[in-house]
Design a protein around this motif. Structure first.
Motif, PDB file in Angstrom:
ATOM      1  N   ASN A   1      25.641  38.708  34.709  1.00  0.00           N
ATOM      2  CA  ASN A   1      26.184  39.822  35.468  1.00  0.00           C
ATOM      3  C   ASN A   1      25.123  40.528  36.301  1.00  0.00           C
ATOM      4  O   ASN A   1      25.439  41.323  37.188  1.00  0.00           O
ATOM      5  CB  ASN A   1      26.855  40.834  34.533  1.00  0.00           C
ATOM      6  N   THR A   2      23.844  40.218  36.049  1.00  0.00           N
ATOM      7  CA  THR A   2      22.754  40.807  36.834  1.00  0.00           C
ATOM      8  C   THR A   2      22.366  39.940  38.028  1.00  0.00           C
ATOM      9  O   THR A   2      21.453  40.298  38.784  1.00  0.00           O
ATOM     10  CB  THR A   2      21.517  41.023  35.953  1.00  0.00           C
TER      11      THR A   2
ATOM     12  N   ALA B   1      26.947  41.922  44.343  1.00  0.00           N
ATOM     13  CA  ALA B   1      27.907  42.018  43.248  1.00  0.00           C
ATOM     14  C   ALA B   1      28.910  40.868  43.287  1.00  0.00           C
ATOM     15  O   ALA B   1      29.328  40.362  42.243  1.00  0.00           O
ATOM     16  CB  ALA B   1      28.638  43.356  43.317  1.00  0.00           C
TER      17      ALA B   1
ATOM     18  N   LEU C   1      29.678  38.257  40.308  1.00  0.00           N
ATOM     19  CA  LEU C   1      31.022  38.021  39.781  1.00  0.00           C
ATOM     20  C   LEU C   1      31.406  36.549  39.899  1.00  0.00           C
ATOM     21  O   LEU C   1      31.955  35.961  38.959  1.00  0.00           O
ATOM     22  CB  LEU C   1      32.030  38.893  40.525  1.00  0.00           C
TER      23      LEU C   1
ATOM     24  N   LEU D   1      30.357  42.344  34.250  1.00  0.00           N
ATOM     25  CA  LEU D   1      29.885  42.785  32.934  1.00  0.00           C
ATOM     26  C   LEU D   1      30.969  42.622  31.886  1.00  0.00           C
ATOM     27  O   LEU D   1      30.701  42.218  30.745  1.00  0.00           O
ATOM     28  CB  LEU D   1      29.440  44.250  33.014  1.00  0.00           C
ATOM     29  N   ARG D   2      32.221  42.895  32.270  1.00  0.00           N
ATOM     30  CA  ARG D   2      33.331  42.732  31.328  1.00  0.00           C
ATOM     31  C   ARG D   2      33.495  41.264  30.928  1.00  0.00           C
ATOM     32  O   ARG D   2      33.733  40.955  29.749  1.00  0.00           O
ATOM     33  CB  ARG D   2      34.614  43.249  31.981  1.00  0.00           C
TER      34      ARG D   2
ATOM     35  N   SER E   1      28.508  44.793  49.217  1.00  0.00           N
ATOM     36  CA  SER E   1      29.000  44.204  47.977  1.00  0.00           C
ATOM     37  C   SER E   1      28.559  42.761  47.762  1.00  0.00           C
ATOM     38  O   SER E   1      28.948  42.146  46.771  1.00  0.00           O
ATOM     39  CB  SER E   1      30.534  44.257  47.956  1.00  0.00           C
TER      40      SER E   1
ATOM     41  N   ARG F   1      30.653  44.409  39.970  1.00  0.00           N
ATOM     42  CA  ARG F   1      29.633  44.492  38.924  1.00  0.00           C
ATOM     43  C   ARG F   1      30.266  44.798  37.569  1.00  0.00           C
ATOM     44  O   ARG F   1      29.898  44.220  36.549  1.00  0.00           O
ATOM     45  CB  ARG F   1      28.619  45.580  39.273  1.00  0.00           C
ATOM     46  N   GLY F   2      31.220  45.742  37.578  1.00  0.00           N
ATOM     47  CA  GLY F   2      31.885  46.088  36.325  1.00  0.00           C
ATOM     48  C   GLY F   2      32.670  44.928  35.755  1.00  0.00           C
ATOM     49  O   GLY F   2      32.637  44.676  34.541  1.00  0.00           O
ATOM     50  N   LEU F   3      33.388  44.190  36.613  1.00  0.00           N
ATOM     51  CA  LEU F   3      34.162  43.050  36.142  1.00  0.00           C
ATOM     52  C   LEU F   3      33.255  41.931  35.644  1.00  0.00           C
ATOM     53  O   LEU F   3      33.564  41.265  34.640  1.00  0.00           O
ATOM     54  CB  LEU F   3      35.058  42.534  37.273  1.00  0.00           C
TER      55      LEU F   3
ATOM     56  N   ALA G   1      30.794  48.279  43.049  1.00  0.00           N
ATOM     57  CA  ALA G   1      30.957  48.839  41.712  1.00  0.00           C
ATOM     58  C   ALA G   1      31.977  48.051  40.895  1.00  0.00           C
ATOM     59  O   ALA G   1      31.754  47.749  39.714  1.00  0.00           O
ATOM     60  CB  ALA G   1      31.374  50.299  41.818  1.00  0.00           C
ATOM     61  N   SER G   2      33.099  47.685  41.523  1.00  0.00           N
ATOM     62  CA  SER G   2      34.163  46.981  40.806  1.00  0.00           C
ATOM     63  C   SER G   2      33.727  45.580  40.386  1.00  0.00           C
ATOM     64  O   SER G   2      33.974  45.145  39.256  1.00  0.00           O
ATOM     65  CB  SER G   2      35.408  46.893  41.692  1.00  0.00           C
TER      66      SER G   2
END
Length: 339
Positions: free
Chosen positions: A262-263, A95, A99, A159-160, A92, A155-157, A152-153
């Motif tokens: 986010n990337t 990511a 974040l 992006l959010r 992680s 990366r998603g956060l 996964a979490s």
């Protein structure tokens, strides 16, 4: 008739071991050979870069750029080395860097200036490391699964938070760290931070009780537990350390790019693991080397720079990296079989 004299019970026959070097000397010799081999590979790459693109590769600014780019992933690799030495893995890290970088560059955070950005990036890294550590050490989750879920979490956060947009940094004190005026004796501040993290990491792993416990947990967790080491707490600390390194790396990336995305940190986990492996850290745990990991980072960064200067395709670069990783693992297995 004279009877043969046997050695004392519970003792050792000094004549049988007189010509054998102590085990620690053998380990030190192998470590020296490994370090010299990595230095040889790095030197060969520098020669290749100097021959193929002498004006561009050997230019002072290009060398400063290589070291600066190595600093970000290098800090992450220091934390990864500790985790792998203890027999764990952290998928992680990339990511977490993403974040931390986007959380630290929001408009609300930037209102607090330099300190707000630095504090937020480090805090987010520690928070993610804490979650990983609790799930693995006290939740009984396999490190691969726990850190994959965090990947996964996070990366998603990220992006959010960004909505897919780049968050530009407007704090001058942060941006100035990336300018040439901030260089100290020609050395970028990011490289100095990387050097400090590396020295501290080496001292902690090789000269402290924490480092010895890390190696013990990676070598044999049950034996470490019977020796009085709190294995669960040690693992928690290690993932906190990995998260801290990710937070520091996120701040360095913010300084380097002047933005949060986010990337950010894409594939950092693979680069950090690969650098640690070719540096001599065992994937099975029980042995780690900060010096080797740093050399691994420099080798990969130099390869990337040479390929970019020669306009070679990215796929060839990835193939070269993969070949180096396979070769390093094969060498590790051969070394382990002869130990």
């Amino acid at each position: 008739m004279t009877q043969p004299v046997s050695p004392p019970r519970g003792g050792t026959d000094k004549t049988a071991t007189a010509g054998r070097p102590p085990a620690w000397r053998s380990l030190a010799a192998r470590a020296d050979v490994r370090t010299l081999s990595l230095l040889g590979v790095l030197a060969a790459l520098i020669v290749i870069g100097g021959v193929t693109k002498p004006d561009e590769f050997l230019d002072t600014r290009n060398l400063q750029l290589v070291l600066t780019q190595a600093s970000v992933i290098g800090v992450v690799t220091v934390g990864m080395t500790f985790v792998i030495t203890a027999g764990g893995i952290d998928l992680s890290v990339g990511a977490i860097v993403a974040l931390a970088s986007v959380w630290a560059t929001t408009v609300a955070t930037q209102e607090y200036g330099f300190g707000g950005i630095l504090f937020t990036s480090v805090l987010v890294g520690l928070g993610c490391g804490l979650v990983n550590g609790v799930l693995i050490a006290y939740g009984g989750m396999v490190p691969f699964i726990a850190t994959l879920a965090m990947l996964a979490s996070a990366r998603g956060l990220a992006l959010r938070i960004t909505g897919g947009r780049t968050q530009v940094v407007t704090v001058d004190s942060v941006l100035r760290l990336g300018e040439r005026d901030a260089y100290v004796l020609g050395i970028p501040p990011l490289v100095l931070v990387f050097a400090v993290v590396t020295v501290i990491g080496w001292l902690v792993l090789n000269r402290t009780t924490f480092g010895r416990r890390t190696v013990a947990v990676g070598g044999n967790p049950e034996a470490a537990r019977l020796a009085g080491i709190d294995v669960r707490r040690q693992r928690l600390y290690l993932y906190l350390l990995s998260g801290l390194c990710c937070g520091i790396a996120a701040f360095l990336l913010i300084v380097l790019s002047g933005s949060g995305q986010n990337t950010n940190g894409n594939l950092y986990e693979l680069d950090a693991i690969a650098a640690a492996i070719i540096g001599g850290t065992l994937l099975s745990g029980g042995r780690g080397t900060i010096t080797g990991s740093v050399l691994g980072v420099l080798i990969f960064t130099t390869i990337t720079d040479i390929f970019a200067l020669n306009n070679l395709p990215t796929d060839a670069q990835q193939i070269a990296k993969g070949a180096i990783i396979v070769a390093a693992v094969l060498v590790q297995r051969r070394t382990a079989s002869t130990t």
